[in-house]
Design a protein around this motif. Structure first.
Motif, PDB file in Angstrom:
ATOM      1  N   ARG A  60       0.838  -1.180   0.000  1.00 19.93           N
ATOM      2  CA  ARG A  60       0.000   0.000   0.000  1.00 19.93           C
ATOM      3  C   ARG A  60       0.884   1.244   0.000  1.00 19.93           C
ATOM      4  O   ARG A  60       2.050   1.169   0.383  1.00 19.93           O
ATOM      5  CB  ARG A  60      -0.930   0.008   1.214  1.00 19.93           C
ATOM      6  CG  ARG A  60      -1.988  -1.076   1.163  1.00 19.93           C
ATOM      7  CD  ARG A  60      -3.039  -0.931   2.239  1.00 19.93           C
ATOM      8  NE  ARG A  60      -2.518  -1.126   3.569  1.00 19.93           N
ATOM      9  CZ  ARG A  60      -3.273  -1.137   4.654  1.00 19.93           C
ATOM     10  NH1 ARG A  60      -4.578  -0.959   4.565  1.00 19.93           N
ATOM     11  NH2 ARG A  60      -2.738  -1.325   5.854  1.00 19.93           N
ATOM     12  N   GLU A 185      -3.975   2.372  -2.791  1.00 16.12           N
ATOM     13  CA  GLU A 185      -4.095   3.560  -1.942  1.00 16.12           C
ATOM     14  C   GLU A 185      -4.246   3.149  -0.480  1.00 16.12           C
ATOM     15  O   GLU A 185      -4.854   2.116  -0.164  1.00 16.12           O
ATOM     16  CB  GLU A 185      -5.300   4.403  -2.356  1.00 16.12           C
ATOM     17  CG  GLU A 185      -5.110   5.165  -3.651  1.00 16.12           C
ATOM     18  CD  GLU A 185      -4.363   6.469  -3.445  1.00 16.12           C
ATOM     19  OE1 GLU A 185      -3.772   6.663  -2.359  1.00 16.12           O
ATOM     20  OE2 GLU A 185      -4.363   7.285  -4.381  1.00 16.12           O
ATOM     21  N   LEU A 186      -3.703   3.944   0.423  1.00 15.60           N
ATOM     22  CA  LEU A 186      -3.882   3.734   1.855  1.00 15.60           C
ATOM     23  C   LEU A 186      -5.271   4.241   2.249  1.00 15.60           C
ATOM     24  O   LEU A 186      -5.614   5.384   1.960  1.00 15.60           O
ATOM     25  CB  LEU A 186      -2.812   4.495   2.642  1.00 15.60           C
ATOM     26  CG  LEU A 186      -2.790   4.291   4.146  1.00 15.60           C
ATOM     27  CD1 LEU A 186      -2.393   2.859   4.467  1.00 15.60           C
ATOM     28  CD2 LEU A 186      -1.824   5.258   4.796  1.00 15.60           C
ATOM     29  N   PRO A 187      -6.105   3.369   2.834  1.00 16.24           N
ATOM     30  CA  PRO A 187      -7.447   3.841   3.203  1.00 16.24           C
ATOM     31  C   PRO A 187      -7.380   4.954   4.248  1.00 16.24           C
ATOM     32  O   PRO A 187      -6.524   4.959   5.122  1.00 16.24           O
ATOM     33  CB  PRO A 187      -8.115   2.579   3.781  1.00 16.24           C
ATOM     34  CG  PRO A 187      -6.986   1.703   4.200  1.00 16.24           C
ATOM     35  CD  PRO A 187      -5.851   2.001   3.252  1.00 16.24           C
ATOM     36  N   THR A 188      -8.298   5.888   4.117  1.00 17.36           N
ATOM     37  CA  THR A 188      -8.319   7.020   5.050  1.00 17.36           C
ATOM     38  C   THR A 188      -9.567   6.929   5.933  1.00 17.36           C
ATOM     39  O   THR A 188     -10.651   6.552   5.484  1.00 17.36           O
ATOM     40  CB  THR A 188      -8.339   8.358   4.293  1.00 17.36           C
ATOM     41  OG1 THR A 188      -9.457   8.369   3.397  1.00 17.36           O
ATOM     42  CG2 THR A 188      -7.059   8.530   3.496  1.00 17.36           C
ATOM     43  N   ALA A 189      -9.402   7.246   7.189  1.00 15.55           N
ATOM     44  CA  ALA A 189     -10.515   7.181   8.139  1.00 15.55           C
ATOM     45  C   ALA A 189     -11.190   8.539   8.237  1.00 15.55           C
ATOM     46  O   ALA A 189     -10.555   9.585   8.094  1.00 15.55           O
ATOM     47  CB  ALA A 189     -10.011   6.739   9.508  1.00 15.55           C
ATOM     48  N   ASN A 190     -12.489   8.526   8.472  1.00 11.61           N
ATOM     49  CA  ASN A 190     -13.240   9.759   8.684  1.00 11.61           C
ATOM     50  C   ASN A 190     -13.164  10.114  10.160  1.00 11.61           C
ATOM     51  O   ASN A 190     -13.755   9.440  11.013  1.00 11.61           O
ATOM     52  CB  ASN A 190     -14.691   9.570   8.252  1.00 11.61           C
ATOM     53  CG  ASN A 190     -15.508  10.840   8.423  1.00 11.61           C
ATOM     54  OD1 ASN A 190     -14.970  11.898   8.761  1.00 11.61           O
ATOM     55  ND2 ASN A 190     -16.800  10.747   8.195  1.00 11.61           N
ATOM     56  N   ARG A 270     -19.085   9.908   4.463  1.00 18.65           N
ATOM     57  CA  ARG A 270     -17.663  10.071   4.151  1.00 18.65           C
ATOM     58  C   ARG A 270     -17.139  11.442   4.543  1.00 18.65           C
ATOM     59  O   ARG A 270     -15.984  11.585   4.943  1.00 18.65           O
ATOM     60  CB  ARG A 270     -17.438   9.840   2.656  1.00 18.65           C
ATOM     61  CG  ARG A 270     -15.987   9.868   2.217  1.00 18.65           C
ATOM     62  CD  ARG A 270     -15.856   9.391   0.781  1.00 18.65           C
ATOM     63  NE  ARG A 270     -14.475   9.488   0.326  1.00 18.65           N
ATOM     64  CZ  ARG A 270     -13.943  10.549  -0.267  1.00 18.65           C
ATOM     65  NH1 ARG A 270     -14.688  11.619  -0.478  1.00 18.65           N
ATOM     66  NH2 ARG A 270     -12.687  10.571  -0.649  1.00 18.65           N
ATOM     67  N   ARG A 309       0.213   3.894  11.990  1.00 22.05           N
ATOM     68  CA  ARG A 309      -0.185   2.555  11.603  1.00 22.05           C
ATOM     69  C   ARG A 309       0.934   1.553  11.722  1.00 22.05           C
ATOM     70  O   ARG A 309       0.804   0.497  12.302  1.00 22.05           O
ATOM     71  CB  ARG A 309      -0.703   2.581  10.163  1.00 22.05           C
ATOM     72  CG  ARG A 309      -0.982   1.201   9.589  1.00 22.05           C
ATOM     73  CD  ARG A 309      -1.462   1.299   8.139  1.00 22.05           C
ATOM     74  NE  ARG A 309      -1.307   0.016   7.505  1.00 22.05           N
ATOM     75  CZ  ARG A 309      -0.240  -0.375   6.843  1.00 22.05           C
ATOM     76  NH1 ARG A 309       0.780   0.422   6.746  1.00 22.05           N
ATOM     77  NH2 ARG A 309      -0.174  -1.565   6.264  1.00 22.05           N
TER      78      ARG A 309
END
Length: 437
Positions: A60, A185-190, A270, A309
């Motif tokens: 990733r 892509e690195l997932p992004t948190a809301n 989102r 992370r």
């Protein structure tokens, strides 16, 4: 879940193919090797057989990938042969470059250990293995091709033999692609949230609102909600450099039961915060001249967030072994349930897997936890005992059951991977999973 990686520099051979088969990714390309001027040898032209492998073909963005460049055959010859001398053992140091293309371009420098058998005068130089790392910066397919390599010999003097692909105009990128990987892509948190200064008020009263976790400079809308529908109560502001907007929302709609904050034209999961409960209190007094006072305390949830992370441990010298130190990303546990149940945060570590299938047991990972309870919390956080994490798991922190519990707690832990002496060099990776229950 947090991924834990321990990395050490070194050289490791690629897995052997069955006899008569060409290993996956092995390529051959024409090469010209220029002997050092002191050797008095002409350029050596011929094919180089090479192979590139990666430890993670599907990383990733942000991950570190370890690459291995193996020169199986080279036209370069013993530079000491011109003087009639044999090249002794362990005097050959290889260095090289791997060329990246596709979604990410650039070069990766690779280095090998000083390790070779004796080479007779005039004989070809032996196969070498070099390793290095690079950080993935873009999603998509990335190709890796062999670049120039240099064979440094330390006998009878420091001599460098430089080999480049013999393409058009000595183009160093003429070598064919040897390996490919596909990055995601690195997932992004809301992280958007909204906090109210009060949970109730009369019709038309203004409620102080703090919207946090938004991009700096974003246009933030704060609005009332009645169930899933938006009410007429609405106000806008611009997030400051910390991603926070502080404002006052006049609540005039008697149907408003919650307040949300969001970016864009309308609320979405989102780009919006979760709802913060709000009650519009009817101010009309009863006929008896008494007044009804209503206060609402809404129960929340048990959850946690973690800063960062990946965990990169310190290096350990080959041969000596020892402890590779590091620290987990800080964990924040929020208990807003308002009930009697405490909680526990545990961790488990998988086996550390390195190049060539080498392993370090997960039980070699230990930690020393610490826990801080925020002021005003109903519960008291207790850190787990220092010791082994491993696949069986260990307690990181907990709070006990009680008549009424809750609060905010900050948990940290130093970690150390105990690496046995003479563990084969390379990157060893495991997964550390944190579970809140």
């Amino acid at each position: 879940m947090a991924a834990l990686a321990a990395t050490a520099a070194g050289t490791l051979g690629a897995p052997a193919a069955a006899e008569g088969e060409t290993p996956p990714g092995q390529v051959e390309f024409p090469t010209q090797c220029l002997a050092p001027q002191e050797a008095g040898l002409p350029p050596a032209d011929g094919p180089t057989t090479a192979r590139i492998t990666v430890d993670d073909p599907a990383p990733r963005v942000g991950d570190t990938v370890t690459v291995t460049y193996q020169v199986v055959r080279t036209p370069a010859r013993n530079p000491a042969g011109g003087a009639g001398g044999e090249l002794p053992a362990d005097v050959l140091t290889p260095t090289g470059r791997i060329l990246l293309a596709g979604a990410q371009s650039g070069e990766v420098t690779v280095v090998g250990a000083k390790r070779n058998d004796p080479v007779p005068a005039g004989a070809p130089l032996p196969a070498v293995t070099m390793t290095g790392t690079f950080t993935v910066t873009a999603p998509g397919e990335i190709t890796l091709a062999p670049g120039p390599y240099t064979l440094h010999t330390g006998h009878p003097a420091d001599l460098d033999t430089t080999c480049t692909a013999a393409g058009p105009a000595s183009d160093p990128s003429a070598a064919p692609v040897s390996a490919r990987l596909t990055a995601t892509e690195l997932p992004t948190a809301n992280l958007r949230s909204v906090f109210l200064a009060t949970a109730h008020g009369r019709p038309g009263a203004g409620v102080g609102v703090t919207a946090a976790g938004f991009p700096p400079g974003a246009a933030v809308t704060v609005a009332g909600r009645a169930g899933a529908a938006q009410t007429v109560d609405r106000v806008s502001a611009t997030a400051d450099d910390l991603g926070t907007a502080v404002l006052e929302l006049p609540v005039t709609d008697r149907t408003t039961t919650a307040v949300v904050a969001y970016e864009g034209a309308a609320w979405s999961a989102r780009q919006g915060s979760g709802p913060a409960a709000y009650t519009v209190v009817d101010a009309a007094p009863p006929a008896s001249a008494t007044q009804k006072v209503t206060a609402t305390v809404e129960p929340g949830a048990l959850g946690m967030t973690q800063a960062g992370r990946d965990i990169t441990l310190g290096t350990v010298p080959y041969g000596d072994g020892g402890a590779a130190p590091g620290r987990i990303g800080t964990v924040t546990v929020t208990d807003a349930r308002g009930g009697p149940a405490g909680w526990s945060l545990t961790g488990k570590a998988t086996v550390f897997t390195g190049p060539g299938g080498m392993r370090i047991p997960g039980a070699s990972l230990s930690w020393t936890p610490s826990c801080v309870t925020a002021l005003g919390s109903r519960s008291t956080c207790t850190p787990g005992s220092a010791g082994v994490v491993g696949p069986q798991g260990a307690l990181l922190a907990s709070t006990p059951d009680g008549p009424l519990v809750g609060g905010t707690f900050t948990i940290d832990a130093t970690v150390a991977l105990h690496v046995p002496p003479y563990t084969p060099p390379g990157a060893y990776t495991a997964v550390l999973t944190l579970t809140l229950s």
